[in-house]
Design a protein around this motif. Sequence first.
Motif, short mmCIF file in Angstrom:
data_model
loop_
_atom_site.label_atom_id
_atom_site.label_comp_id
_atom_site.label_asym_id
_atom_site.label_seq_id
_atom_site.Cartn_x
_atom_site.Cartn_y
_atom_site.Cartn_z
N SER A 166 0.81 -1.22 0.00
CA SER A 166 0.00 0.00 0.00
C SER A 166 0.85 1.26 0.00
O SER A 166 0.52 2.25 -0.69
N GLU A 167 1.95 1.30 0.75
CA GLU A 167 2.78 2.50 0.82
C GLU A 167 3.43 2.79 -0.53
O GLU A 167 3.45 3.93 -1.00
N LEU A 168 3.93 1.74 -1.19
CA LEU A 168 4.56 1.91 -2.49
C LEU A 168 3.53 2.26 -3.56
O LEU A 168 3.81 3.06 -4.47
N ARG A 169 2.33 1.70 -3.45
CA ARG A 169 1.27 2.03 -4.39
C ARG A 169 1.00 3.53 -4.38
O ARG A 169 0.86 4.17 -5.42
N GLU A 170 0.90 4.09 -3.17
CA GLU A 170 0.61 5.51 -3.03
C GLU A 170 1.72 6.36 -3.66
O GLU A 170 1.45 7.32 -4.39
N GLU A 171 2.96 5.98 -3.43
CA GLU A 171 4.09 6.72 -3.97
C GLU A 171 4.08 6.68 -5.50
O GLU A 171 4.30 7.70 -6.17
N ARG A 173 1.53 5.99 -7.53
CA ARG A 173 0.38 6.70 -8.10
C ARG A 173 0.74 8.17 -8.32
O ARG A 173 0.44 8.75 -9.36
N ASP A 174 1.36 8.77 -7.30
CA ASP A 174 1.79 10.17 -7.42
C ASP A 174 2.79 10.32 -8.57
O ASP A 174 2.74 11.30 -9.33
N GLU A 175 3.69 9.35 -8.69
CA GLU A 175 4.70 9.38 -9.76
C GLU A 175 4.04 9.31 -11.13
O GLU A 175 4.40 10.04 -12.06
N LEU A 176 3.05 8.45 -11.27
CA LEU A 176 2.35 8.30 -12.54
C LEU A 176 1.63 9.59 -12.92
O LEU A 176 1.70 10.04 -14.07
N LYS A 177 0.94 10.20 -11.96
CA LYS A 177 0.22 11.45 -12.25
C LYS A 177 1.20 12.54 -12.63
O LYS A 177 0.94 13.33 -13.56
N ARG A 178 2.34 12.60 -11.96
CA ARG A 178 3.38 13.59 -12.30
C ARG A 178 3.84 13.40 -13.74
O ARG A 178 3.94 14.36 -14.51
#
Length: 236
Positions: A166-171, A173-178
């Motif tokens: 879950s922690e890596l997923r959140e990180e 996701r932000d990377e993908l949106k960026r």
Amino acid sequence: MVKLAVAVHKRLGDFQLAVDFAVEGGLIVLFGPSGCGKSSTLAAIAGLLQPDRGRIALGEEVFCDSERNIHIAPQRRRLGFVFQNYALFPHLNVERNICFAIDRESRDFQRERLRELLTLLRLENLAHRYPAELSGGQQQRVALARALAPHPRLLLLDEPFSALDSELREELRDELKRLQIELALPVVMVTHTRSEALQLADTVVRLDLGQVMAVGSAAAVLSPTPRTGNNARFSW
């Protein structure tokens, strides 16, 4: 913004895929429960699944049109595809995995593009490692870099975060949106996770039982609704 128009009919055993939607740019999420046709729709866009009938177009370019007997091969569609398991080549290191997608380009082009992608995805210190030496998040970034290497017109992602904690997923996701915003690259992503769709999507295409149930903003399409009827499969 470039419009993606998909109208596909395909029988897969006992399952009938019959989707019809048109969306414009940004980050587009194909959302729905397992087995609803999300990945099959993505495969049809990529050219990995040929519809029995239908039409797929990105802007003015027609990828598939059964009435006109058009079916452009996957490698000629200029699309990037990241598979659910990343599909990295275990015998190639990071830089060779990335350059595999542009192996027909000149050495100078490969070196420059590799440098750009290693920097963009923060992989500079991992260039000579092999997939087995990477974490799940690092493997995903390598898969993204390989998909981006040929300058695709559209990026396709099949459940890209499902194998991560879950922690890596959140990180990531932000990377993908960026990346999507920075590169101004339209993205179509498959997920069955509501929080993921709400966080990332500019547009959601909600599928169930092989059909499109709704298209619109994440807030509009994924608003909590009560379960009604025998066929209702969504409740939050």
